[in-house]
Scaffold this active site. Structure first.
Site: not given
Length: 124
Positions: A74, A93, A32
């Site tokens: 989650y 990230e 990400h």
């Protein structure tokens, strides 16, 4: 118009799910953007050797390995993988700034992560 929401309602999510079920992955990496941090656990799931390998990935990439027990993650792919297989899963990230990240960050992100990809390939 009927809007369907929930897990595995998008074709790309379903494809990744089915692909994972069809293979015996020893670990997974998700990428990400934002933060130069690595997430490695899900709730109370801490697969054997996951933290150790995460520290190695952090050293190689120079990203920070998340050490918070209650990271607000989650129902993502990594979370599902860890809870289903009890094997290491990581979310990287990458980059810093405003999304979408500029292409000018690609070279740095690549350099930060190429060693991680090689190390992960050796582990599987």
């Amino acid at each position: 118009i009927l809007l369907v929401t929930g897990p595995l309602t998008e074709p790309e999510s379903l494809a990744l799910y089915n692909y994972t079920l069809a293979h015996d992955f020893k670990l997974i990496l998700s990428y990400h953007t934002q933060g130069e941090i690595i997430y490695w656990r899900y709730l109370n799931f801490e697969p054997v050797s996951a933290e150790e390998l995460g520290k190695e990935f952090a050293r190689i990439s120079t990203y920070t390995l998340d050490d918070e027990k209650e990271t607000n993650s989650y129902a993502g792919y990594r979370d599902w993988y860890i809870s289903k297989y009890n094997r290491p899963g990581y979310t990287f990230e990458t980059g810093m700034g405003q999304n979408p990240l500029p292409i000018s960050q690609f070279e740095k992100i690549y350099k930060d992560n190429v060693g991680v990809l090689v190390t992960a390939a050796v582990k599987i």
